[in-house]
Scaffold this motif. Sequence first.
Motif, PDB file in Angstrom:
ATOM      1  N   GLN B  43       0.815  -1.214   0.000  1.00 25.07           N
ATOM      2  CA  GLN B  43       0.000   0.000   0.000  1.00 25.07           C
ATOM      3  C   GLN B  43       0.842   1.254   0.000  1.00 25.07           C
ATOM      4  OE1 GLN B  43      -2.871  -0.656   3.072  1.00 25.07           O
ATOM      5  NE2 GLN B  43      -4.067  -1.911   1.685  1.00 25.07           N
ATOM      6  N   GLU B  44       2.004   1.170   0.656  1.00 25.03           N
ATOM      7  CA  GLU B  44       2.929   2.309   0.588  1.00 25.03           C
ATOM      8  C   GLU B  44       3.359   2.554  -0.854  1.00 25.03           C
ATOM      9  OE1 GLU B  44       5.116   1.632   4.786  1.00 25.03           O
ATOM     10  OE2 GLU B  44       6.408   2.224   3.129  1.00 25.03           O
ATOM     11  N   VAL B  46       1.769   1.729  -3.575  1.00 29.48           N
ATOM     12  CA  VAL B  46       0.671   2.265  -4.393  1.00 29.48           C
ATOM     13  C   VAL B  46       0.501   3.758  -4.134  1.00 29.48           C
ATOM     14  CG1 VAL B  46      -1.790   2.133  -4.897  1.00 29.48           C
ATOM     15  CG2 VAL B  46      -0.503   0.046  -4.536  1.00 29.48           C
ATOM     16  N   ALA B  47       0.634   4.162  -2.867  1.00 30.32           N
ATOM     17  CA  ALA B  47       0.532   5.590  -2.545  1.00 30.32           C
ATOM     18  C   ALA B  47       1.634   6.363  -3.254  1.00 30.32           C
ATOM     19  CB  ALA B  47       0.611   5.801  -1.036  1.00 30.32           C
ATOM     20  N   LEU B  48       2.827   5.801  -3.242  1.00 26.06           N
ATOM     21  CA  LEU B  48       3.963   6.427  -3.931  1.00 26.06           C
ATOM     22  C   LEU B  48       3.679   6.514  -5.432  1.00 26.06           C
ATOM     23  CD1 LEU B  48       6.583   7.409  -2.622  1.00 26.06           C
ATOM     24  CD2 LEU B  48       7.665   5.270  -3.279  1.00 26.06           C
ATOM     25  N   ALA B  49       3.128   5.422  -5.986  1.00 27.65           N
ATOM     26  CA  ALA B  49       2.811   5.382  -7.415  1.00 27.65           C
ATOM     27  C   ALA B  49       1.793   6.451  -7.768  1.00 27.65           C
ATOM     28  CB  ALA B  49       2.293   4.002  -7.816  1.00 27.65           C
ATOM     29  N   GLY B  50       0.898   6.740  -6.819  1.00 25.92           N
ATOM     30  CA  GLY B  50      -0.123   7.749  -7.060  1.00 25.92           C
ATOM     31  C   GLY B  50       0.428   9.159  -7.126  1.00 25.92           C
ATOM     32  N   MET B  51       1.641   9.340  -6.591  1.00 31.00           N
ATOM     33  CA  MET B  51       2.223  10.676  -6.578  1.00 31.00           C
ATOM     34  C   MET B  51       2.896  11.023  -7.897  1.00 31.00           C
ATOM     35  SD  MET B  51       3.917  10.682  -2.837  1.00 31.00           S
ATOM     36  CE  MET B  51       4.599  12.314  -2.893  1.00 31.00           C
ATOM     37  N   ALA B  52       3.246  10.022  -8.687  1.00 31.36           N
ATOM     38  CA  ALA B  52       3.953  10.284  -9.943  1.00 31.36           C
ATOM     39  C   ALA B  52       2.950  10.400 -11.076  1.00 31.36           C
ATOM     40  CB  ALA B  52       4.935   9.161 -10.232  1.00 31.36           C
ATOM     41  N   LEU B  63       7.537   0.190  -9.396  1.00 31.20           N
ATOM     42  CA  LEU B  63       7.986   0.231  -7.998  1.00 31.20           C
ATOM     43  C   LEU B  63       8.187  -1.160  -7.420  1.00 31.20           C
ATOM     44  CD1 LEU B  63       5.910   3.202  -6.594  1.00 31.20           C
ATOM     45  CD2 LEU B  63       8.385   3.072  -6.847  1.00 31.20           C
TER      46      LEU B  63
END
Lengths: 211, 177
Positions: B43-44, B46-52, B63
Motif C-alpha cells: 500500500q505504501e 501504491v501511494a507512492l505510485a499515485g504521486m507520480a 515500484l
Amino acid sequence: MKAWKKEDIKVLLQLFTLFFKLGPSTFGGGYAMIAAIEREIVNKKAWLKPGEIGDMVSVAGSAPGGVAVNSAAFVGYKLAGVLGAVVAVFAITLPTFLIVLILSILGMLFQDVPKVQAALKGVHAAVVALIIVAAYKIGRASIMDIPTLLIACISVLLLLFTPLHSIYLILGGPVAGVAIIAVKKVLGLSAQTEKQVKDQQADLNYLEYYI
Amino acid sequence: MLWELFILFLKVGLISFGGGYAVITLIQRDIADKGWITAGHFQELVALAGMAPGSIATNTATLIGYSQMGIIGGIVSTIGIILPSLLIVILFTAFFLRMQSNNWVRSSFYGLRPIITGLIVYAAIHFGLGSTEASWLSWQSFGMLLICAASLIAVIRYKIHPFAVILLSAVGGIVLF
C-alpha cells in the motif's frame, strides 16, 4: 530510397519528442490526455484527421492498459507502423518511469523520517478518494440496468469473500454479457449495450485521472 | 526472479482492461500469493505510485520491480505490463477497428464493464481498510477519513486537479500525523 529512410527517422524523432513531452505534462494522461493529443496532432501537425480521434478513443479505451499509453501506440502505429508504436510508447513511458524511480529512491532515503511517513499517509487517504471517484465514474458508465448492477455486486462479493483470481472475472464478464444480451433479445426486451452517447460525452469531458 | 516479475506483469498487462485502478486488485492478489512484499508495504508503494504522473498501474509495476530487483527489475516489470497494451493496440488498429460495431464485441463489453467497476470498488475497499494496523477509533484512522472525505469533496464538488489534491493531502498528513 535513402531519402525516404531519412524522412522516416524524422517522423520517429518527432513522435519521440512529442510523446516524451506529453507524458509528464498531462499528469497521468487518461482521458485528459486525449484533448492534448488532439491539439498537438490534429490541429498543429495534421498527422491525424479529426475523425480518427474517435477511433483512437475507442481503441485506446477497449484495449487493456492505460488510455495514455494506448493512444500513443495508436498514433505511433498510424504514422510509422510497428516501429512508430514502439517509439511512441517508449517515449510516453520514459519520463514517468524516471520520476517513479526518483520518488522511490527518495522514499527509501527518508523512510524513517516521521513526517515523510505522515505525508505518505495523507497521500494514501487521497488515493483512496481517487479510487472511489474512479469507481463512481466507471460505474455510472457501465451500470445501466439490473443485470449489470448484479454483475458488479457479485464481482465485489466474490473478490471480498473468495480467493477467486480476478482473471476469471475478466474472462467471465464478456461471457455473461453475450449471454444476457442473447436472453434479452429472445425475451424481446431492449438490448442496449451502451449508455446514450450524451452520457458518455459528459464522462469524457469530466476529468479522468490515471485511467 | 526477473523472469517471474516479467511474466507476472505481462499477465497483468494482458487483462488490465479499464486501466489503472482495477489493476491494483489484480496485482495485489498475485503479490500476496507470492509473498514478495507485505500488504502494508504494497500500500505504501501504491501511494507512492499515485504521486507520480502516469498510469498508477504502470507506476506500481515499476515500484514493485524496483523494490525486488533494483533498476533492472523496474525496467523488466514496466516492459512486462506495457507490452500487451502495445501489441493489442496494434492488432486492434490494424484489424479490429472494423469490428467495433460487431454485436458480439458490444455485448462482451456490456458484460466486462461492470466487472471492471467491481474490481475498482474492491480496490477502494481493500485499499481503504487494509492498512489500519491501528484500531478503528484512533487519531490515525480519523485523520485518514478526514483527508479522504476532503479529497472526495475537492475532486467531485470543486473539480480540483487530482495532483493538487494529492499534494494538499501530503501537507494534510504532515499537519495531522
